[in-house]
Design a protein around this motif. Structure first.
Motif, short mmCIF file in Angstrom:
data_model
loop_
_atom_site.label_atom_id
_atom_site.label_comp_id
_atom_site.label_asym_id
_atom_site.label_seq_id
_atom_site.Cartn_x
_atom_site.Cartn_y
_atom_site.Cartn_z
N UNK A 44 0.84 -1.19 0.00
CA UNK A 44 0.00 0.00 0.00
C UNK A 44 0.87 1.24 0.00
N UNK A 45 0.25 2.39 -0.17
CA UNK A 45 0.98 3.65 -0.20
C UNK A 45 0.17 4.69 0.58
N UNK A 77 -4.49 4.19 3.53
CA UNK A 77 -3.65 3.26 2.77
C UNK A 77 -4.33 2.96 1.43
N UNK A 78 -3.65 3.29 0.33
CA UNK A 78 -4.13 2.97 -1.01
C UNK A 78 -3.41 1.72 -1.48
N UNK A 79 -4.15 0.72 -1.92
CA UNK A 79 -3.57 -0.56 -2.29
C UNK A 79 -3.04 -0.57 -3.72
N UNK A 80 -1.87 -1.19 -3.90
CA UNK A 80 -1.34 -1.45 -5.23
C UNK A 80 -2.11 -2.59 -5.87
N UNK A 139 3.66 0.67 2.47
CA UNK A 139 3.34 -0.29 3.53
C UNK A 139 3.39 -1.67 2.88
N UNK A 140 4.50 -2.38 3.09
CA UNK A 140 4.74 -3.66 2.43
C UNK A 140 4.54 -4.78 3.44
#
Length: 241
Positions: free
Chosen positions: A63-64, A74-77, A115-116
């Motif tokens: 996430x970013x 948190x925006x998810x990849x 956020x990994x």
């Protein structure tokens, strides 16, 4: 008990994926055109009104989070797959995750963290970063090298230029009633050594504001008009006509 925590983790990850914000829900063609610019995991890439972020696909979830959202959302990849013409158009996993962000209006500098798999980290693909005192962490940053968007339609607000003079190499932000006193939305840019400025469109009326350096707030010493706000802070006064 161990099985319970594994199930709980999978549910949490699934929920994060479900929260992914899709800005191209009604425009798959545009999304495909932007994705075509992704060749490998690399530092952020500016394409028109969008920034392409990429990450390794080896993580279960990436996430970013962004500074202009106070690092709270948190925006998810997503996983990048492409059709392989040599294998009857079967989808092939590229091993790349991506996130496409539409650039907020009048923002020139983006600061962010990844956020990994639940671990917060700077972007390993982006060498440009700094230590952020506000969150006490290293953050990655990306400067949007393009002119501010000019509005051709009639507006009911006006352009306001904030200017600060001081030592070179500082991080100066501005917040006020127009940001609900959130100081992490706007950061002034150092256009020449010791000279910082930022242009913001504000509605007509009276606004209160202060500058920020780290977590310290201070008024604009070039503006003699100041006021005590209802919550006890001292703020500079701005009249937009």
């Amino acid at each position: 008990m161990k099985r319970f925590f594994i199930i709980l983790f999978l549910i949490s990850v699934s929920s994060l994926y479900a929260l992914t914000d899709d800005i191209f829900a009604d425009n798959q063609t545009m999304q495909d055109a932007l994705i075509a610019n992704i060749k490998t995991v690399q530092a952020p890439v500016l394409v028109g009104d969008y920034i392409l972020f990429t990450a390794s696909g080896s993580a279960r979830h990436t996430g970013i989070v962004f500074d202009f959202e106070n690092y709270r959302h948190i925006h998810s990849f997503r996983r990048l797959v492409r059709r392989d013409p040599d294998e009857d158009e079967k989808e092939k996993d590229t091993g790349i995750l991506f996130y496409i962000m539409k650039i907020p209006e009048n923002i020139r500098l983006i600061k962010y963290r990844l956020v990994i798999d639940g671990l917060w980290t700077a972007d390993p693909a982006n060498p440009d970063g700094e230590f952020c005192e506000a969150v006490n962490l290293n953050v990655s940053k990306f400067f949007i090298d393009r002119p501010l968007k000019i509005h051709s339609s009639p507006r009911t607000d006006s352009s306001v230029r904030f200017v600060y003079r001081g030592e070179s190499g500082q991080k100066i932000r501005v917040g006020g009633t127009f940001t609900n006193w959130d100081s992490f939305i706007y950061e002034l840019q150092e256009v020449r050594p010791g000279f910082y400025e930022l242009e913001v469109w504000l509605p007509k009326g009276e606004h209160y504001y202060t500058y920020y350096k780290g977590m310290t707030a201070f008024t604009d010493d070039t503006n003699p008009e100041q006021v005590y706000t209802s919550d006890g802070r001292i703020a500079s006064v701005l009249h937009v006509r």
